[in-house]
Every structure is written in structure tokens, then in C-alpha cells.
Write an enzyme that holds these catalytic residues in place. Structure first.
Site, mmCIF file in Angstrom:
data_model
loop_
_atom_site.group_PDB
_atom_site.id
_atom_site.type_symbol
_atom_site.label_atom_id
_atom_site.label_comp_id
_atom_site.label_asym_id
_atom_site.label_seq_id
_atom_site.Cartn_x
_atom_site.Cartn_y
_atom_site.Cartn_z
ATOM 1 N N GLY A 211 0.800 -1.216 0.000
ATOM 2 C CA GLY A 211 0.000 0.000 0.000
ATOM 3 C C GLY A 211 0.832 1.264 0.000
ATOM 4 C CB ILE A 216 -4.082 -4.143 -5.366
ATOM 5 C CG1 ILE A 216 -2.565 -3.941 -5.275
ATOM 6 C CG2 ILE A 216 -4.437 -5.321 -6.270
ATOM 7 C CD1 ILE A 216 -1.855 -4.980 -4.412
ATOM 8 C CE1 TYR A 394 5.291 -17.494 10.322
ATOM 9 C CE2 TYR A 394 5.134 -18.467 12.488
ATOM 10 C CZ TYR A 394 4.588 -17.703 11.474
ATOM 11 O OH TYR A 394 3.342 -17.154 11.634
HETATM 12 C C1 LIG Z 1 -2.956 -15.700 12.443
HETATM 13 C C2 LIG Z 1 -2.236 -15.148 11.237
HETATM 14 C C3 LIG Z 1 -1.580 -16.021 10.392
HETATM 15 C C4 LIG Z 1 -0.900 -15.531 9.257
HETATM 16 N N1 LIG Z 1 -0.334 -16.422 8.400
HETATM 17 C C5 LIG Z 1 0.242 -15.972 7.261
HETATM 18 C C6 LIG Z 1 0.792 -16.889 6.325
HETATM 19 O O1 LIG Z 1 0.729 -18.117 6.489
HETATM 20 N N2 LIG Z 1 1.370 -16.378 5.213
HETATM 21 C C7 LIG Z 1 1.426 -15.036 4.982
HETATM 22 O O2 LIG Z 1 1.970 -14.635 3.948
HETATM 23 N N3 LIG Z 1 0.921 -14.156 5.855
HETATM 24 C C8 LIG Z 1 0.313 -14.577 6.968
HETATM 25 N N4 LIG Z 1 -0.229 -13.677 7.859
HETATM 26 C C9 LIG Z 1 -0.127 -12.231 7.591
HETATM 27 C C10 LIG Z 1 -1.315 -11.640 6.787
HETATM 28 O O3 LIG Z 1 -2.444 -12.461 6.877
HETATM 29 C C11 LIG Z 1 -0.914 -11.465 5.331
HETATM 30 O O4 LIG Z 1 0.046 -10.445 5.259
HETATM 31 C C12 LIG Z 1 -2.061 -11.140 4.377
HETATM 32 O O5 LIG Z 1 -1.573 -11.174 3.062
HETATM 33 C C13 LIG Z 1 -2.714 -9.804 4.623
HETATM 34 O O6 LIG Z 1 -3.902 -9.729 3.846
HETATM 35 P P1 LIG Z 1 -5.098 -8.776 4.306
HETATM 36 O O7 LIG Z 1 -6.148 -8.814 3.257
HETATM 37 O O8 LIG Z 1 -5.542 -9.099 5.667
HETATM 38 O O9 LIG Z 1 -4.370 -7.373 4.251
HETATM 39 P P2 LIG Z 1 -4.408 -6.172 5.318
HETATM 40 O O10 LIG Z 1 -4.057 -6.667 6.649
HETATM 41 O O11 LIG Z 1 -5.675 -5.420 5.176
HETATM 42 O O12 LIG Z 1 -3.204 -5.272 4.745
HETATM 43 C C14 LIG Z 1 -1.897 -5.759 4.723
HETATM 44 C C15 LIG Z 1 -0.979 -4.755 4.009
HETATM 45 O O13 LIG Z 1 -1.333 -4.665 2.635
HETATM 46 C C16 LIG Z 1 -1.785 -3.350 2.299
HETATM 47 N N5 LIG Z 1 -3.001 -3.519 1.494
HETATM 48 C C17 LIG Z 1 -4.132 -4.175 1.844
HETATM 49 N N6 LIG Z 1 -5.008 -4.130 0.823
HETATM 50 C C18 LIG Z 1 -4.422 -3.434 -0.173
HETATM 51 C C19 LIG Z 1 -4.839 -3.043 -1.487
HETATM 52 N N7 LIG Z 1 -6.040 -3.350 -1.960
HETATM 53 N N8 LIG Z 1 -3.967 -2.329 -2.249
HETATM 54 C C20 LIG Z 1 -2.737 -1.996 -1.779
HETATM 55 N N9 LIG Z 1 -2.307 -2.330 -0.542
HETATM 56 C C21 LIG Z 1 -3.141 -3.045 0.244
HETATM 57 C C22 LIG Z 1 -2.060 -2.662 3.627
HETATM 58 O O14 LIG Z 1 -1.867 -1.268 3.543
HETATM 59 C C23 LIG Z 1 -1.060 -3.340 4.554
HETATM 60 O O15 LIG Z 1 0.191 -2.736 4.431
HETATM 61 C C24 LIG Z 1 -0.893 -14.135 8.998
HETATM 62 C C25 LIG Z 1 -1.572 -13.263 9.852
HETATM 63 C C26 LIG Z 1 -2.245 -13.761 10.956
HETATM 64 C C27 LIG Z 1 -2.981 -12.800 11.835
#
Ligand SMILES: Cc1cc2nc3c(=O)[nH]c(=O)nc-3n(C[C@H](O)[C@H](O)[C@H](O)COP(=O)(O)OP(=O)(O)OC[C@H]3O[C@@H](n4cnc5c(N)ncnc54)[C@H](O)[C@@H]3O)c2cc1C
Length: 488
Positions: A211, A216, A394
């Protein structure tokens, strides 16, 4: 001159209407952080600047209008979809920021079974996409532990990776094309083709931008046949952690492609497997056509059994464990209760390194954290994503929060541990973030991570976000204390 809070809200209401501009104080506070500040979150203590508004966008035109308004008026925006970020990417670091929430852009636009790709808007939850594809005998192959929470825009923005990555790769191997909006109002579409040789691969400007460069709005990812009936599981106890890394390496180097290849150290194994019996644990899963999964499982088993100190375990133990791995809202609520009841908190930080340094990073991080961090109750970890040239680590750690206010926990413990992990990783030549992104927490180490290539990242930021309104503090910190980078 920057706009006052009320003027920002008024401008947003003019673009989107009142219903989709949220100024409720509780919502704003909860939207000022993510799970990096989990302890503060549990105690409902909010130390970051509270945003002026959270806005819900419904289409590309609305995203464009909000971004242009922000760009013209110097308003910081934080894109958001699933709200599952854990590295501070969602923190509203500047006063009067606006959170642009894309979760209502949740339409699956096309499932193209001939070209094996699916196109969806940024707010499509991965879990619902995956559930509907599986009903049709298809899968994205993407399975992060946060599958019940994360949405497609965020998954691409963070360069996420799933549990089956050793076969399907990370999101960068899955993303075919996308539509994005830049703060100047440019709407750019990267078309869907299997490969092209027409200059740099511009998908990589979008992937992992967190972001900080663009919003996106739409993504197209590959899909694969879903054949769970052919899955094979393998599990082993192994006495020595270094030999465990050697086993993973050998499996990769000999050319096997299991979907899952994991190594747990004994501390982490003890938390996950009641049969670990004080040893490290190795496990694998093979997916795909029956002939391939059979050959993959047999080949891996032959390699691993030859390694000293290995004891095979029943495959059903691995399958059962694997089916309960994901985290949704229920687990998060339960975790909050436990933290509040015990003041004991568990956190993770992931890094990567080539085979020639990963064990050194692992051993030295564990040693330093054990010696330097107060009130520690557990330090361990696992490797869960392997490649021909290396793997990730990790780190998992727990500590009691003792004698400090919720707002002081971050510097006393979490940032201190992050610093040790980043320092040791960089020292041995690894990367400080394998898949959670830099967010605002690890952004403080961006110079050490990038070295001379920081020029390229910085140039991208200036070029695509010249007014500095895209998620400031993410990727590159707003304020940085060179002497004490862990203290923020
Ligand atoms: C319990 C737990 C387990 C997890 N396991 C994993 C795992 O196995 N693998 C992994 O990769 N990650 C994992 N994560 C981290 C997280 O889920 C990932 O980073 C995921 O890709 C975030 O997606 P989100 O839609 O929730 O994004 P958000 O939390 O809403 O945003 C994440 C980031 O992306 C940006 N963003 C969001 N949407 C957009 C958009 N439309 N355009 C531009 N920028 C944007 C935001 O500004 C922020 O910087 C985990 C998190 C938790 C809490």
C-alpha cells in the site's frame, strides 16, 4: 497547508456519501493499528495517531477519486482489505490519515477454466474463493494460515505465501495480472498472459508494495486441479536440528516438490505435536496426480530415513494436525482472552536464508534471545517454505509482560526481539522478512536489508508517490533513530 480533520471528512463525504465515511471513535481507534501491537490491542490502548476516517470503497472509480483527493491535499492513506497484517503495515503513522477499506469490492469476476485463472476484486476473502473453487474441483494453491481472514488485495500487497508453497510457490508465482490505482489517479491494468518478455516484470512493482505505492483493485491468479484424494503425508522425529535442515535441503536438491516441507525445532514441536517426545519434527505433504504424489512420498521417505537420528511416525498424525492449522476470528478472540488472563504473549517473526547460513541464523538468534530478552518463556521456531537454494525460519517466542504498561511492552520486548532477529539475519546474509512484509516495524531495517539496492526502492517510492501520501512509514520509516532503530 494541510487540511483540518473536518475538511478531510467533508471532502470524503462529497466523494462517497455519508454512509461510507466512518468516523465512529471505536472504529477509528481499532483502525489505527494491526496485530503488530497485539498487546496494546488486547488492552484497548491506542498509541498511534487516530485516523480522520475509514472509508469503504465500492469500485475503481471511487478508489481513484479518494486517492486523488488525498494526493492533492497531502492526506496520508492506508489501503486495507482483510485487516490481518502483523507487521504494522496498517498503522496510521501520520495525523489525520484515511484508511481506504476495499473489503466491499468482493466480487469474483471470472473463473476461466480454460486458461486456468480466476479474476477477482481486491476484497474477495481467500477462504470463500477457495471454498467455491474446491466445489468445482479447483484450487488457487494458496493457503496462508490467515486464509479465513485475508483478502486478495492484501495477499498480493504483502507478497504473501501459503502452506503449500513448495509446490505452488508464493503469491508472486500465482499472480497473472492486476488493476491498480496510483495516487495521481492513473488506473493501470497489467494484462493476463502466461509470460512475456517486454521489459521489467512490472507485476513486481505491485507485489509486496504494502500500500506504499498503489491501491490494488483487481487481481487475476492461477488455478489448479484440486485432488485431495491423492494427498500423501509423511512425518518424522529427528534428534538434531542441523540435520533437519540438511534433510530439507536434500529433498529440494534431489528435485522433489512436496507441497509442504516443514522442520520444527524441539521447542516449537513440543507446542504443536504431543508425540514429539523432546525431539525436532520433520513433515511433508505431497499433492497432485496420484503417480506424482506416490513417487514424491516414496522418494522423500527414502532420503529422510537414511539421515541419522530419524524416527518415522504414523502419517495420520500429520494429516490430523494439518487440518487444524488455520487461524480465524475465533482463535484470535481466544488468544486475546489468554493474553489478558496471563500477561503471557506469543509472537512470530519470519526471515529467510540460503542453505549455507540458515542454521547459523537460527542458532545465533535463539542464543541471543535466550540471553538478552527478559521474562522469556519460550523461543523456538520452524522452517515452512523451502527452495532449491534455501529456506525460511519462522521464529516463535513467548514472554511474560512484567512491570510495564501496555504501551511500553512494544519497546521493552517485541522491538528488542525484532532487532536481534534482524541483526543476526543480516549479519549472516539472509533476508529480514520472508513473507509478512516490512510493515512499519521492520521498515527500520530497510537500509541494512537493501544495501546499495535501496536506491531502486526509494526511486520507486518517489516516482509513484511523489507527494508522500501512500501508507507513509511502511517500507521506509517516517521517523528513524539510527542509534536505536528498535525504539519507536
Ligand atoms: C494468524 C495469522 C496467520 C498468518 N499467516 C500468514 C501466512 O501463512 N502467510 C502469509 O503470507 N501471511 C500470513 N499472515 C499475515 C497476513 O495475513 C498477510 O500479510 C495477508 O496477506 C494480509 O492480507 P489482508 O487482506 O488481511 O491485508 P491487510 O491486513 O488489510 O493489509 C496488509 C498490508 O497490505 C496493504 N493492502 C491491503 N489491501 C491493499 C490493497 N487493496 N492495495 C494496496 N495495498 C493493500 C495494507 O496497507 C497493509 O500494508 C498471517 C496473519 C495472521 C494474523
Amino acid at each position: 497547508m494541510s487540511l483540518a480533520r473536518e475538511e478531510i471528512v467533508k471532502g470524503l463525504v462529497n466523494i462517497l456519501g455519508e454512509d461510507r465515511v466512518i468516523t465512529d471513535e471505536t472504529v477509528l481507534k481499532e483502525s489505527s493499528i494491526d496485530r503488530y501491537r497485539k498487546f496494546e490491542q488486547c488492552h484497548e490502548v491506542y498509541t498511534q495517531p487516530i485516523p480522520a476516517a475509514v472509508v469503504y470503497v465500492k469500485n475503481t472509480e471511487e478508489v481513484r477519486n479518494v486517492l486523488m483527493f488525498a494526493n492533492e491535499n497531502g492526506v496520508n492513506v492506508v489501503p486495507r482489505t482483510g485487516h490481518s497484517a502483523i507487521e504494522g503495515g496498517l498503522e496510521t503513522a501520520l495525523e489525520n490519515s484515511v484508511v481506504i477499506d476495499g473489503s466491499e469490492m468482493n466480487q469474483v469476476l471470472e473463473v476461466n477454466k480454460e486458461s486456468m485463472q480466476v479474476t477477482c476484486q481486491c476484497g474477495v476473502p481467500l477462504q470463500s474463493l477457495e471454498d467455491s473453487l474446491r466445489e468445482q474441483g479447483l484450487t488457487t494453491g494458496h493457503s496462508p494460515q490467515s486464509k479465513p481472514l485475508a483478502q486478495m488485495g492484501g495477499l498480493v500487497a504483502t507478497r504473501s505465501i501459503g502452506q503449500f508453497s513448495t509446490l505452488y510457490g508464493g503469491i508472486e508465482d500465482m499472480l497473472v495480472g492486476c488493476e491498480v490505482v496510483f495516487p495521481g489517479g492513473q488506473v493501470c491494468r497489467i494484462k493476463n498472459v502466461p509470460r512475456r518478455s517486454v521489459g521489467p516484470d512490472i507485476r513486481h512493482i505491485v507485489l509486496g508494495n504494502e500500500g506504499a505505492l498503489c491501491f490494488i483493485t483487481e487481481v487475476t491468479v492461477k488455478i489448479f486441479k484440486y485432488q485431495p484424494e491423492n494427498n500423501r503425508f509423511l512425518g518424522y522425529r529427528i534428534k538434531d536440528m542441523e540435520k533437519g535442515f540438511q534433510a530439507l535441503r536434500q529433498v529440494m536438491v534431489e528435485g522433489y516438490r512436496p507441497s509442504v516441507a516443514r522442520l520444527y525445532d524441539l521447542q516449537d514441536a513440543e507446542m504443536n505435536f504431543d508425540w514429539a517426545d523432546g525431539e525436532n519434527v520433520l513433515l511433508f505433504m505431497a499433492e497432485g496426480p496420484a503417480s506424482i504424489t506416490k513417487a514424491t512420498a516414496e522418494g522423500i521417505d527414502e532420503i529422510v530415513r537414511k539421515i541419522e537420528g530419524v524416527t518415522p511416525v504414523d502419517a495420520s498424525l500429520i494429516e490430523t494436525w494439518f487440518n487444524h492449522l488455520n487461524w480465524g476470528a475465533e482463535q484470535i478472540a481466544q488468544e486475546k482472552k489468554e493474553i489478558l488472563a496471563t500477561d503471557n504473549i506469543g509472537i512470530t517473526t519470519e526471515i529467510s536464508g540460503c542453505w549455507d547460513c540458515i542454521y547459523k541464523i537460527y542458532a545465533s538468534v535463539v542464543e541471543r534471545i535466550t540471553n538478552e530478552v527478559p521474562d522469556l518463556t519460550m523461543i523456538g521456531g520452524h522452517s515452512s517454505h523451502s527452495y532449491i537454494n534455501g529456506t525460511n525460519m519462522y521464529f516463535v517466542y513467548y514472554y511474560n509482560v512484567v512491570d510495564c504498561r501496555p504501551e511500553d511492552e512494544i519497546n521493552k520486548y517485541h522491538n528488542l526481539i525484532n532487532r536481534i532477529i534482524c541483526e543476526e539475519t543480516v549479519r549472516f546474509g539472509g533476508s529480514i522478512a520472508h513473507h509478512h512484509g516490512l510493515g512499519k516495524a521492520r521498515a527500520h531495517y530497510v537500509w541494512e536489508e537493501y544495501g546499495s539496492s535501496f536506491y531502486m526502492l526509494e526511486t520507486l517510492k518517489y516516482a509513484f508517490d511523489p507527494n508522500g501520501v501512500m501508507n507513509m512509514g511502511t517500507l521506509i520509516p517516517v521517523k528513524h533513530d539510527k542509534e536505536h532503530p528498535w525504539n519507536f
